[in-house]
Write a protein that holds these residues in place. Structure first.
Motif, short mmCIF file in Angstrom:
data_model
loop_
_atom_site.label_atom_id
_atom_site.label_comp_id
_atom_site.label_asym_id
_atom_site.label_seq_id
_atom_site.Cartn_x
_atom_site.Cartn_y
_atom_site.Cartn_z
N MET A 86 18.34 -43.06 19.46
CA MET A 86 17.95 -43.88 18.31
C MET A 86 16.84 -43.22 17.48
O MET A 86 16.55 -43.67 16.37
CB MET A 86 17.48 -45.25 18.77
CG MET A 86 18.55 -46.08 19.45
SD MET A 86 17.90 -47.71 19.96
CE MET A 86 19.28 -48.32 20.94
N GLY A 87 16.18 -42.20 18.03
CA GLY A 87 15.15 -41.53 17.25
C GLY A 87 13.93 -41.02 17.99
O GLY A 87 13.42 -39.95 17.67
N PRO A 88 13.37 -41.77 18.97
CA PRO A 88 12.16 -41.30 19.63
C PRO A 88 12.38 -40.00 20.40
O PRO A 88 13.43 -39.81 21.00
CB PRO A 88 11.83 -42.44 20.61
CG PRO A 88 12.58 -43.62 20.11
CD PRO A 88 13.81 -43.09 19.45
N LYS A 89 11.39 -39.13 20.37
CA LYS A 89 11.50 -37.89 21.14
C LYS A 89 11.15 -38.12 22.60
O LYS A 89 11.67 -37.45 23.49
CB LYS A 89 10.57 -36.82 20.55
CG LYS A 89 10.71 -35.49 21.25
CD LYS A 89 10.18 -34.33 20.44
CE LYS A 89 10.53 -33.01 21.12
NZ LYS A 89 10.05 -31.85 20.32
N VAL A 90 10.24 -39.08 22.84
CA VAL A 90 9.80 -39.39 24.20
C VAL A 90 10.13 -40.85 24.50
O VAL A 90 9.79 -41.74 23.71
CB VAL A 90 8.28 -39.16 24.36
CG1 VAL A 90 7.83 -39.51 25.78
CG2 VAL A 90 7.92 -37.72 24.03
N VAL A 91 10.80 -41.08 25.63
CA VAL A 91 11.09 -42.45 26.07
C VAL A 91 10.59 -42.61 27.50
O VAL A 91 10.90 -41.78 28.37
CB VAL A 91 12.61 -42.76 26.02
CG1 VAL A 91 12.86 -44.19 26.52
CG2 VAL A 91 13.14 -42.59 24.61
N VAL A 92 9.80 -43.65 27.72
CA VAL A 92 9.26 -43.93 29.04
C VAL A 92 9.79 -45.27 29.50
O VAL A 92 9.69 -46.26 28.77
CB VAL A 92 7.72 -43.97 29.03
CG1 VAL A 92 7.18 -44.11 30.45
CG2 VAL A 92 7.14 -42.75 28.35
N LEU A 93 10.34 -45.32 30.71
CA LEU A 93 10.85 -46.56 31.28
C LEU A 93 9.95 -46.98 32.43
O LEU A 93 9.87 -46.29 33.46
CB LEU A 93 12.29 -46.37 31.77
CG LEU A 93 13.05 -47.62 32.19
CD1 LEU A 93 13.24 -48.57 31.00
CD2 LEU A 93 14.41 -47.24 32.78
N LYS A 94 9.25 -48.12 32.26
CA LYS A 94 8.34 -48.61 33.29
C LYS A 94 9.14 -49.39 34.34
O LYS A 94 9.86 -50.32 34.00
CB LYS A 94 7.27 -49.50 32.66
CG LYS A 94 6.32 -48.73 31.74
CD LYS A 94 5.41 -49.64 30.95
CE LYS A 94 6.11 -50.24 29.75
NZ LYS A 94 5.21 -50.97 28.85
N LEU A 95 9.00 -49.00 35.61
CA LEU A 95 9.80 -49.57 36.69
C LEU A 95 8.98 -50.43 37.64
O LEU A 95 9.43 -50.73 38.75
CB LEU A 95 10.47 -48.43 37.49
CG LEU A 95 11.34 -47.46 36.68
CD1 LEU A 95 11.83 -46.32 37.57
CD2 LEU A 95 12.51 -48.20 36.04
N GLY A 96 7.80 -50.83 37.24
CA GLY A 96 6.98 -51.71 38.08
C GLY A 96 6.56 -51.01 39.37
O GLY A 96 5.98 -49.93 39.35
N THR A 97 6.87 -51.62 40.49
CA THR A 97 6.45 -51.09 41.80
C THR A 97 7.19 -49.81 42.18
O THR A 97 6.88 -49.20 43.21
CB THR A 97 6.68 -52.14 42.89
OG1 THR A 97 8.06 -52.53 42.90
CG2 THR A 97 5.81 -53.37 42.66
N ARG A 98 8.16 -49.38 41.36
CA ARG A 98 8.89 -48.14 41.65
C ARG A 98 8.45 -46.99 40.74
O ARG A 98 9.11 -45.96 40.67
CB ARG A 98 10.40 -48.37 41.53
CG ARG A 98 10.95 -49.32 42.58
CD ARG A 98 12.46 -49.36 42.59
NE ARG A 98 12.99 -49.95 41.36
CZ ARG A 98 13.66 -49.26 40.45
NH1 ARG A 98 13.88 -47.97 40.60
NH2 ARG A 98 14.11 -49.87 39.36
N GLY A 99 7.35 -47.18 40.03
CA GLY A 99 6.84 -46.09 39.21
C GLY A 99 7.41 -46.10 37.81
O GLY A 99 7.56 -47.16 37.18
N SER A 100 7.79 -44.93 37.30
CA SER A 100 8.29 -44.83 35.93
C SER A 100 9.16 -43.60 35.76
O SER A 100 9.09 -42.63 36.53
CB SER A 100 7.11 -44.77 34.94
OG SER A 100 6.22 -43.72 35.27
N LEU A 101 10.00 -43.65 34.74
CA LEU A 101 10.86 -42.54 34.35
C LEU A 101 10.50 -42.13 32.93
O LEU A 101 10.23 -43.00 32.08
CB LEU A 101 12.33 -42.97 34.37
CG LEU A 101 13.11 -42.91 35.68
CD1 LEU A 101 14.45 -43.63 35.51
CD2 LEU A 101 13.34 -41.47 36.11
N ILE A 102 10.52 -40.83 32.65
CA ILE A 102 10.23 -40.37 31.30
C ILE A 102 11.24 -39.31 30.89
O ILE A 102 11.61 -38.45 31.68
CB ILE A 102 8.78 -39.83 31.19
CG1 ILE A 102 8.45 -39.47 29.74
CG2 ILE A 102 8.55 -38.63 32.12
CD1 ILE A 102 6.97 -39.24 29.49
#
Length: 331
Positions: A222-238
């Protein structure tokens, strides 16, 4: 602290005076209340200020004592408040938070027809982005009033036209608007940002149930160069460019209050990425992302260790000590 007109990050949104029962308990029987300041965008500005970044917070406030509390608090933490608009006709919002000892706290907002809800694109001034490098916005502000969506869209466009990078946290608040309107508006803002940072539940709300990695790819398209997905107690994906990284959660023993954790996460991420003069260049991201996502997880976890939206935010020295596994000297 902001030096003249030079700032690293501009934020735009509503801050309110927060009242919490003391001693801790329910609102119904509380004899006394502690006051503080809360608001997603100012939380980010305050946390970034403690991490050594120069920040500017923009909003509309009423001509009342609650506005004075907010302004003195932010100024006292080094945040530039020079662009805040005083509204003589509408009042500053307040909200209440109570904890019953289990689950997330109950939050009650009194912000309808507040001064901040009257923000419009006519309020936007060139001085908002003067000397700035980055704009951070959330999905809360578009939900506040009749003209706030267009104000945020125009702010994102003008910031980019002025050479700023832009980050966007959807920060979904279903109490503020219909799910249909929220989905339509939040999706329309994603193409206007460079860094998008939804939680897993927000990603599912926007795109339906999918694999976690698929969310990253779809949002990036959709356009962003960086996308971060917050996973709560499982950390995060970027996801940045073609690279994807998983960062484990910073482990803590006990959660006190989850409110403000997402804002602290955003501050941690931006505090590292924006260290570079060319933060979105592939070479810069390859260097900054591993440290940035680790600090973001650390900041988010630390925010759950104290009551209040931002008061326990650590300094840069404290964060670096914790990241290195060192014990901070206290006496």
């Amino acid at each position: 602290m902001a030096n003249g007109n030079q700032v690293d990050v501009v934020t735009i949104g509503e801050s309110m005076v927060l009242f919490q029962p003391m001693p801790e308990g329910t609102i119904t029987y509380a004899p006394l209340y502690a006051k503080s300041v809360g608001g997603a965008e100012s939380n980010v500005a305050l946390a970034l200020s403690r991490l050594g970044k120069r920040t500017r917070w923009i909003s509309r406030l009423g001509n009342d004592p609650f506005a004075d509390i907010i302004l003195s608090t932010l100024a006292g933490e080094g945040v530039d408040i020079s662009q805040v608009i005083k509204d003589p006709e509408n009042q500053t919002a307040v909200f209440f938070k109570e904890s019953k000892g289990y689950g997330d706290p109950n939050v009650y907002y009194y912000r309808k027809n507040s001064a901040a809800s009257m923000l419009s694109k006519q309020d936007i001034a060139e001085t908002w982005f003067e000397g700035a490098k980055h704009l951070h916005v959330t999905g809360i502000t578009p939900a506040l009033g009749e003209y706030t969506t267009e104000m945020i869209k125009e702010s994102m466009k003008q910031a980019k036209a002025s050479g700023l990078t832009v980050s966007f946290d959807p920060n979904l608040r279903k109490k503020l608007w219909s799910e249909e309107k929220a989905k339509e508006t939040l999706l329309s803002l994603i193409p206007l940002c460079d860094i998008f940072m939804p939680g897993l539940d927000e990603a599912e709300f926007l795109l339906g149930e999918k694999q976690e990695a698929d969310y990253l790819h779809l949002f990036q398209q959709m356009g962003p160069k960086v996308v971060v997905l917050k996973l709560g107690t499982r950390g995060s994906l970027i996801q940045y460019g073609q690279e994807q990284k998983k960062e484990e959660v910073y482990k803590i023993d006990h959660i006190v209050d989850t409110v403000g954790a997402g804002d602290a996460f955003a501050a941690g991420l931006l505090s590292v990425i924006l260290d570079s003069e060319t933060p979105l260049a592939d070479e810069s991201l390859n260097k900054s992302v591993p440290k940035a996502i680790k600090r973001a997880n650390l900041m988010g976890a630390l925010a759950t260790q104290f009551k209040g939206d931002w008061e326990g935010s650590p300094t840069l020295a404290e964060v670096e000590s914790l990241a290195e596994g060192k014990q901070h000297t206290t006496r």
